[in-house]
Motif scaffolding. Sequence first.
Motif, PDB file in Angstrom:
ATOM      1  N   HIS A  23      36.741  34.692  40.347  1.00 43.74           N
ATOM      2  CA  HIS A  23      36.081  35.894  39.839  1.00 43.74           C
ATOM      3  C   HIS A  23      35.431  35.623  38.487  1.00 43.74           C
ATOM      4  O   HIS A  23      35.867  34.751  37.725  1.00 43.74           O
ATOM      5  CB  HIS A  23      37.093  37.039  39.701  1.00 43.74           C
ATOM      6  CG  HIS A  23      38.049  36.854  38.552  1.00 43.74           C
ATOM      7  ND1 HIS A  23      39.135  35.997  38.616  1.00 43.74           N
ATOM      8  CD2 HIS A  23      38.063  37.402  37.309  1.00 43.74           C
ATOM      9  CE1 HIS A  23      39.787  36.032  37.471  1.00 43.74           C
ATOM     10  NE2 HIS A  23      39.150  36.872  36.649  1.00 43.74           N
ATOM     11  N   THR A  24      34.379  36.366  38.213  1.00 44.59           N
ATOM     12  CA  THR A  24      33.671  36.237  36.927  1.00 44.59           C
ATOM     13  C   THR A  24      33.741  37.519  36.110  1.00 44.59           C
ATOM     14  O   THR A  24      33.310  37.555  34.962  1.00 44.59           O
ATOM     15  CB  THR A  24      32.194  35.870  37.163  1.00 44.59           C
ATOM     16  OG1 THR A  24      31.583  36.875  37.974  1.00 44.59           O
ATOM     17  CG2 THR A  24      32.075  34.513  37.836  1.00 44.59           C
ATOM     18  N   GLU A  25      34.275  38.573  36.712  1.00 47.79           N
ATOM     19  CA  GLU A  25      34.396  39.856  36.034  1.00 47.79           C
ATOM     20  C   GLU A  25      35.694  40.525  36.468  1.00 47.79           C
ATOM     21  O   GLU A  25      36.063  40.472  37.646  1.00 47.79           O
ATOM     22  CB  GLU A  25      33.204  40.749  36.390  1.00 47.79           C
ATOM     23  CG  GLU A  25      33.197  42.092  35.669  1.00 47.79           C
ATOM     24  CD  GLU A  25      32.013  42.960  36.075  1.00 47.79           C
ATOM     25  OE1 GLU A  25      31.977  44.145  35.672  1.00 47.79           O
ATOM     26  OE2 GLU A  25      31.134  42.462  36.821  1.00 47.79           O
ATOM     27  N   GLU A  26      36.379  41.148  35.535  1.00 44.26           N
ATOM     28  CA  GLU A  26      37.659  41.790  35.841  1.00 44.26           C
ATOM     29  C   GLU A  26      37.416  43.261  36.209  1.00 44.26           C
ATOM     30  O   GLU A  26      37.491  44.155  35.365  1.00 44.26           O
ATOM     31  CB  GLU A  26      38.618  41.652  34.659  1.00 44.26           C
ATOM     32  CG  GLU A  26      38.985  40.208  34.365  1.00 44.26           C
ATOM     33  CD  GLU A  26      40.034  40.077  33.282  1.00 44.26           C
ATOM     34  OE1 GLU A  26      40.380  41.107  32.655  1.00 44.26           O
ATOM     35  OE2 GLU A  26      40.501  38.949  33.064  1.00 44.26           O
ATOM     36  N   LEU A  27      37.136  43.461  37.502  1.00 43.06           N
ATOM     37  CA  LEU A  27      36.905  44.819  37.984  1.00 43.06           C
ATOM     38  C   LEU A  27      38.231  45.551  38.143  1.00 43.06           C
ATOM     39  O   LEU A  27      39.257  44.943  38.460  1.00 43.06           O
ATOM     40  CB  LEU A  27      36.180  44.788  39.334  1.00 43.06           C
ATOM     41  CG  LEU A  27      34.754  44.236  39.350  1.00 43.06           C
ATOM     42  CD1 LEU A  27      34.186  44.307  40.764  1.00 43.06           C
ATOM     43  CD2 LEU A  27      33.867  45.025  38.396  1.00 43.06           C
ATOM     44  N   SER A  28      38.201  46.848  37.977  1.00 38.32           N
ATOM     45  CA  SER A  28      39.409  47.667  38.121  1.00 38.32           C
ATOM     46  C   SER A  28      39.277  48.575  39.331  1.00 38.32           C
ATOM     47  O   SER A  28      38.269  49.262  39.505  1.00 38.32           O
ATOM     48  CB  SER A  28      39.633  48.514  36.864  1.00 38.32           C
ATOM     49  OG  SER A  28      40.721  49.400  37.039  1.00 38.32           O
TER      50      SER A  28
ATOM     51  N   ALA B  41      28.553  44.509  43.436  1.00 41.10           N
ATOM     52  CA  ALA B  41      29.643  43.673  42.914  1.00 41.10           C
ATOM     53  C   ALA B  41      29.939  42.538  43.895  1.00 41.10           C
ATOM     54  O   ALA B  41      29.809  42.699  45.114  1.00 41.10           O
ATOM     55  CB  ALA B  41      30.893  44.510  42.692  1.00 41.10           C
ATOM     56  N   SER B  42      30.318  41.396  43.372  1.00 41.63           N
ATOM     57  CA  SER B  42      30.591  40.241  44.231  1.00 41.63           C
ATOM     58  C   SER B  42      31.946  40.382  44.922  1.00 41.63           C
ATOM     59  O   SER B  42      32.841  41.091  44.442  1.00 41.63           O
ATOM     60  CB  SER B  42      30.583  38.956  43.402  1.00 41.63           C
ATOM     61  OG  SER B  42      31.727  38.888  42.556  1.00 41.63           O
TER      62      SER B  42
ATOM     63  N   GLU C 178      34.168  38.122  45.092  1.00 38.86           N
ATOM     64  CA  GLU C 178      35.176  37.499  44.238  1.00 38.86           C
ATOM     65  C   GLU C 178      35.718  38.490  43.212  1.00 38.86           C
ATOM     66  O   GLU C 178      36.941  38.569  42.998  1.00 38.86           O
ATOM     67  CB  GLU C 178      34.582  36.278  43.529  1.00 38.86           C
ATOM     68  CG  GLU C 178      34.213  35.116  44.441  1.00 38.86           C
ATOM     69  CD  GLU C 178      32.886  35.318  45.161  1.00 38.86           C
ATOM     70  OE1 GLU C 178      32.550  34.479  46.017  1.00 38.86           O
ATOM     71  OE2 GLU C 178      32.172  36.316  44.864  1.00 38.86           O
ATOM     72  N   ASN C 179      34.818  39.247  42.601  1.00 35.52           N
ATOM     73  CA  ASN C 179      35.245  40.198  41.581  1.00 35.52           C
ATOM     74  C   ASN C 179      36.009  41.373  42.186  1.00 35.52           C
ATOM     75  O   ASN C 179      36.991  41.855  41.612  1.00 35.52           O
ATOM     76  CB  ASN C 179      34.037  40.704  40.793  1.00 35.52           C
ATOM     77  CG  ASN C 179      33.402  39.615  39.947  1.00 35.52           C
ATOM     78  OD1 ASN C 179      34.031  38.597  39.658  1.00 35.52           O
ATOM     79  ND2 ASN C 179      32.156  39.818  39.557  1.00 35.52           N
TER      80      ASN C 179
ATOM     81  N   TRP D   5      39.519  40.215  43.115  1.00 37.90           N
ATOM     82  CA  TRP D   5      40.397  40.175  41.943  1.00 37.90           C
ATOM     83  C   TRP D   5      40.911  41.570  41.621  1.00 37.90           C
ATOM     84  O   TRP D   5      42.102  41.755  41.330  1.00 37.90           O
ATOM     85  CB  TRP D   5      39.640  39.595  40.746  1.00 37.90           C
ATOM     86  CG  TRP D   5      40.514  39.376  39.547  1.00 37.90           C
ATOM     87  CD1 TRP D   5      41.230  38.259  39.251  1.00 37.90           C
ATOM     88  CD2 TRP D   5      40.775  40.318  38.491  1.00 37.90           C
ATOM     89  NE1 TRP D   5      41.922  38.430  38.068  1.00 37.90           N
ATOM     90  CE2 TRP D   5      41.660  39.691  37.579  1.00 37.90           C
ATOM     91  CE3 TRP D   5      40.346  41.617  38.226  1.00 37.90           C
ATOM     92  CZ2 TRP D   5      42.127  40.324  36.442  1.00 37.90           C
ATOM     93  CZ3 TRP D   5      40.818  42.258  37.086  1.00 37.90           C
ATOM     94  CH2 TRP D   5      41.694  41.604  36.198  1.00 37.90           C
ATOM     95  N   GLY D   6      40.033  42.560  41.676  1.00 37.16           N
ATOM     96  CA  GLY D   6      40.451  43.936  41.407  1.00 37.16           C
ATOM     97  C   GLY D   6      41.465  44.436  42.418  1.00 37.16           C
ATOM     98  O   GLY D   6      42.417  45.145  42.058  1.00 37.16           O
TER      99      GLY D   6
END
Length: 288
Positions: free
Chosen positions: A183-188, A209-210, A212-213, A216-217
């Motif tokens: 991931h490149t961004e910490e999505l919530s 949004a990707s 990957e991001n 991660w969320g």
Amino acid sequence: MQDAVTVQQDANRTEVKRGLSTSAALPLVQAAGIGVDIGSTWAKAVAVDGAGTLMASVCLPTGWSSKEALKAIQQALAEQGILVDEAPLVATGYGREAVANAAKRVTEITCHACGAAALFPEETLTIIDIGGQDTKVIACRDGRVEEFYMNDKCSAGTGRFLEIMAQRLDVSVGELDHIARTHTEELSISAMCTVFAESEVISLIGGGASKENIAWGVLQSVVKKVSQEFAKLSEVQGQVVLTGGLCDSAYFIELVANALGRTVVSSPEARLAGAYGAALIAKDLKKK
């Protein structure tokens, strides 16, 4: 946190892994005990010998019927050379009442504590178990439960939650864990309800949004739920271990360890902890 995920290489772990091998045909043998764990998503079974060593194991989708899953389990054990009609059998899990030939039915809390203690031989353990429909934290000593907490009647923070989100992203749960690491961004994902969380994921996809991001969320949403249950324990002692269907999800384990500020250990065999514990209880029934 470094070394958040560790794998034991001691004699006990090697023996367990060897017992799980089903690649070669086994001679027709009598098990000392059989444990069956019929969960809402997966049905598992373990056969052990008199020393408590795993002889054979089965893990398959529960499907629409616990009774049909039991038939498939019995057939699979028989194909591995285990005499299923003679050994005492203990049932646990969501569908344990469907196991008509069980000598005893035991809660999954008790069985997970017993099985985890055998897989991770420490005096005290704190177990995190992520099942299909619930998430449990269990504090135990010498394989006996001292304290436990479960999530409420909601699939948030469970294996089913991850399955739904993975399907929405068109990946498997294993792939979800893998891609989240990049991931490149910490999505919530703020919604705890599965339905609302899925809508939130759809909105994120629509917003560009990707995967990957988003992945991660999604994982962080489950980590948050685990952390909430973990915080309820009056005291955390000993080794922290992960059981259940996410035992192969290395990045998820790392995220949990970081959130808790503790090392978390697991192994592929730990997904069988409930069935293994049930088999050990069944073995002891035979002695009585």
